[in-house]
Scaffold this motif. Structure first.
Motif, PDB file in Angstrom:
ATOM      1  N   ASP A  52      15.683  30.553  18.071  1.00  0.00           N
ATOM      2  CA  ASP A  52      16.311  30.014  19.278  1.00  0.00           C
ATOM      3  C   ASP A  52      16.597  28.525  19.146  1.00  0.00           C
ATOM      4  N   SER A  53      16.078  27.901  18.088  1.00  0.00           N
ATOM      5  CA  SER A  53      16.261  26.466  17.877  1.00  0.00           C
ATOM      6  C   SER A  53      17.705  26.170  17.476  1.00  0.00           C
ATOM      7  N   HIS A  54      18.331  25.225  18.178  1.00  0.00           N
ATOM      8  CA  HIS A  54      19.692  24.821  17.838  1.00  0.00           C
ATOM      9  C   HIS A  54      19.750  24.264  16.422  1.00  0.00           C
ATOM     10  N   LEU A  55      18.741  23.492  16.035  1.00  0.00           N
ATOM     11  CA  LEU A  55      18.730  22.912  14.699  1.00  0.00           C
ATOM     12  C   LEU A  55      18.646  23.987  13.626  1.00  0.00           C
ATOM     13  N   LEU A  56      17.799  24.974  13.826  1.00  0.00           N
ATOM     14  CA  LEU A  56      17.664  26.033  12.839  1.00  0.00           C
ATOM     15  C   LEU A  56      18.922  26.889  12.759  1.00  0.00           C
ATOM     16  N   LYS A  57      19.598  27.080  13.893  1.00  0.00           N
ATOM     17  CA  LYS A  57      20.871  27.809  13.863  1.00  0.00           C
ATOM     18  C   LYS A  57      21.903  27.051  13.039  1.00  0.00           C
ATOM     19  N   SER A  58      21.952  25.746  13.198  1.00  0.00           N
ATOM     20  CA  SER A  58      22.877  24.935  12.401  1.00  0.00           C
ATOM     21  C   SER A  58      22.508  24.985  10.927  1.00  0.00           C
ATOM     22  N   ALA A  59      21.204  24.911  10.643  1.00  0.00           N
ATOM     23  CA  ALA A  59      20.750  24.985   9.251  1.00  0.00           C
ATOM     24  C   ALA A  59      21.100  26.324   8.624  1.00  0.00           C
ATOM     25  N   GLU A  60      21.014  27.396   9.417  1.00  0.00           N
ATOM     26  CA  GLU A  60      21.373  28.727   8.917  1.00  0.00           C
ATOM     27  C   GLU A  60      22.842  28.771   8.506  1.00  0.00           C
ATOM     28  N   VAL A  61      23.706  28.211   9.352  1.00  0.00           N
ATOM     29  CA  VAL A  61      25.134  28.176   9.045  1.00  0.00           C
ATOM     30  C   VAL A  61      25.385  27.429   7.738  1.00  0.00           C
ATOM     31  N   ILE A  62      24.734  26.304   7.577  1.00  0.00           N
ATOM     32  CA  ILE A  62      24.925  25.491   6.375  1.00  0.00           C
ATOM     33  C   ILE A  62      24.402  26.211   5.137  1.00  0.00           C
ATOM     34  N   ALA A  63      23.210  26.801   5.235  1.00  0.00           N
ATOM     35  CA  ALA A  63      22.633  27.507   4.092  1.00  0.00           C
ATOM     36  C   ALA A  63      23.546  28.630   3.618  1.00  0.00           C
ATOM     37  N   LEU A  64      24.176  29.319   4.567  1.00  0.00           N
ATOM     38  CA  LEU A  64      25.031  30.448   4.228  1.00  0.00           C
ATOM     39  C   LEU A  64      26.383  30.028   3.679  1.00  0.00           C
ATOM     40  N   THR A  65      26.955  28.936   4.184  1.00  0.00           N
ATOM     41  CA  THR A  65      28.376  28.649   3.930  1.00  0.00           C
ATOM     42  C   THR A  65      28.676  27.460   3.029  1.00  0.00           C
ATOM     43  N   HIS A  66      27.673  26.758   2.523  1.00  0.00           N
ATOM     44  CA  HIS A  66      27.980  25.511   1.811  1.00  0.00           C
ATOM     45  C   HIS A  66      28.625  25.726   0.440  1.00  0.00           C
TER      46      HIS A  66
ATOM     47  N   TYR B   9      31.753  31.592  -2.226  1.00  0.00           N
ATOM     48  CA  TYR B   9      30.818  32.689  -1.960  1.00  0.00           C
ATOM     49  C   TYR B   9      29.841  32.256  -0.868  1.00  0.00           C
ATOM     50  N   PRO B  10      29.185  33.212  -0.194  1.00  0.00           N
ATOM     51  CA  PRO B  10      29.099  34.648  -0.493  1.00  0.00           C
ATOM     52  C   PRO B  10      30.163  35.498   0.203  1.00  0.00           C
ATOM     53  N   GLN B  11      30.906  34.949   1.161  1.00  0.00           N
ATOM     54  CA  GLN B  11      31.797  35.776   1.966  1.00  0.00           C
ATOM     55  C   GLN B  11      33.278  35.607   1.637  1.00  0.00           C
ATOM     56  N   GLY B  12      33.610  34.635   0.823  1.00  0.00           N
ATOM     57  CA  GLY B  12      35.012  34.392   0.510  1.00  0.00           C
ATOM     58  C   GLY B  12      35.803  33.905   1.706  1.00  0.00           C
ATOM     59  N   LEU B  13      35.172  33.101   2.546  1.00  0.00           N
ATOM     60  CA  LEU B  13      35.851  32.565   3.726  1.00  0.00           C
ATOM     61  C   LEU B  13      36.931  31.577   3.300  1.00  0.00           C
ATOM     62  N   LYS B  14      37.984  31.493   4.111  1.00  0.00           N
ATOM     63  CA  LYS B  14      39.112  30.633   3.766  1.00  0.00           C
ATOM     64  C   LYS B  14      39.382  29.638   4.882  1.00  0.00           C
ATOM     65  N   GLY B  15      39.670  28.389   4.508  1.00  0.00           N
ATOM     66  CA  GLY B  15      40.038  27.361   5.479  1.00  0.00           C
ATOM     67  C   GLY B  15      38.986  27.175   6.538  1.00  0.00           C
ATOM     68  N   VAL B  16      39.434  27.131   7.788  1.00  0.00           N
ATOM     69  CA  VAL B  16      38.528  26.854   8.897  1.00  0.00           C
ATOM     70  C   VAL B  16      37.682  28.060   9.282  1.00  0.00           C
ATOM     71  N   GLU B  17      37.793  29.164   8.544  1.00  0.00           N
ATOM     72  CA  GLU B  17      36.856  30.267   8.757  1.00  0.00           C
ATOM     73  C   GLU B  17      35.428  29.819   8.458  1.00  0.00           C
ATOM     74  N   THR B  18      35.299  28.860   7.557  1.00  0.00           N
ATOM     75  CA  THR B  18      33.998  28.273   7.259  1.00  0.00           C
ATOM     76  C   THR B  18      33.691  27.202   8.296  1.00  0.00           C
TER      77      THR B  18
ATOM     78  N   TYR C 136      30.339  22.397   9.542  1.00  0.00           N
ATOM     79  CA  TYR C 136      29.077  21.912   8.966  1.00  0.00           C
ATOM     80  C   TYR C 136      28.979  22.332   7.499  1.00  0.00           C
ATOM     81  N   GLY C 137      29.390  23.553   7.208  1.00  0.00           N
ATOM     82  CA  GLY C 137      29.369  24.024   5.831  1.00  0.00           C
ATOM     83  C   GLY C 137      30.383  23.294   4.973  1.00  0.00           C
ATOM     84  N   ARG C 138      31.557  22.987   5.537  1.00  0.00           N
ATOM     85  CA  ARG C 138      32.595  22.288   4.778  1.00  0.00           C
ATOM     86  C   ARG C 138      32.182  20.859   4.475  1.00  0.00           C
ATOM     87  N   ILE C 139      31.506  20.223   5.411  1.00  0.00           N
ATOM     88  CA  ILE C 139      30.994  18.866   5.174  1.00  0.00           C
ATOM     89  C   ILE C 139      29.919  18.888   4.097  1.00  0.00           C
TER      90      ILE C 139
END
Length: 206
Positions: A106-120, A129-138, A141-144
């Motif tokens: 439920d932590s906002h910080l951990l939710k943000s960290a999850e997004v970064i861990a998955l998409t960086h 990888y892992p999802q092959g997201l394109k452009g702003v689909e990522t 936070y992950g793009r930064i």
């Protein structure tokens, strides 16, 4: 009440920072990598137009980008050379391991960290990888974090490669605009690359 909330947020941030440090214990060659990536990501976020609070959030949560490496076997993570194709597929799983470790909070910080861990490791052109997201689909936070992570990895010595100079690493980031990296973020990086160089120099003195 406000003081208690502020103290709780500080505690959460410190816990996340320490988790990031813990993730480096398996690989001493990447010492301080997570903290540097956090600082680089926060710097880029500020100059992109994020508020001070949002930039601080990215600074803290980007430090958990590689938390999933605790799930990578030592024979792969600590191999003193380049990985073969099978080993590389195992290494790529660290993004999914990171998501599993951090999801469901439920932590906002951990939710943000999850997004970064998955998409960086996603790419602007969809070849990441892992999802092959394109452009702003990522998520941004992950793009930064992608830029911060690559810059630090390039300028860091590893058993299988020498550390790149700031100039060479910066040129790589800029050349990857629109392919590997978000072109708008790459442009911001180009305009503030001296700040990255200064931060890198500070860390080299520690």
């Amino acid at each position: 009440m406000q003081d208690q909330t502020s103290e709780l947020l500080k505690l959460q941030a410190e816990i996340l920072e320490r988790l990031g440090i813990a993730a480096e214990f398996k690989d001493t060659d990447t010492r301080f990598h997570t903290q540097r990536v956090g600082q680089f990501a926060g710097c880029l976020a500020r100059e992109t137009g994020f508020s001070a609070d949002e930039a601080h959030e990215i600074t803290v949560t980007a430090q958990l980008h590689d938390i999933g490496k605790v799930g990578v076997p030592d024979r792969v993570l600590l191999k003193p050379g380049k990985l073969n194709s099978e080993e590389w597929e195992i290494m790529k799983q660290h993004t999914l391991h990171g998501q599993r470790i951090l999801k469901g909070s439920d932590s906002h910080l951990l939710k943000s960290a999850e997004v970064i861990a998955l998409t960086h490791h996603e790419r602007w052109d969809g070849r990441g990888y892992p999802q092959g997201l394109k452009g702003v689909e990522t998520h941004i936070y992950g793009r930064i974090t992608a830029i911060a992570d690559v810059y630090d990895a390039l300028t860091m010595h590893r058993p299988y490669k020498s550390a790149w100079s700031h100039e060479r690493a910066a040129a790589y980031i800029i050349a990857g605009s629109g392919s590997q990296f978000d072109p708008d973020l790459a442009n911001v990086f180009a305009s503030i690359q001296d700040q990255f160089a200064a931060l890198s120099e500070q860390w080299s003195e520690t």
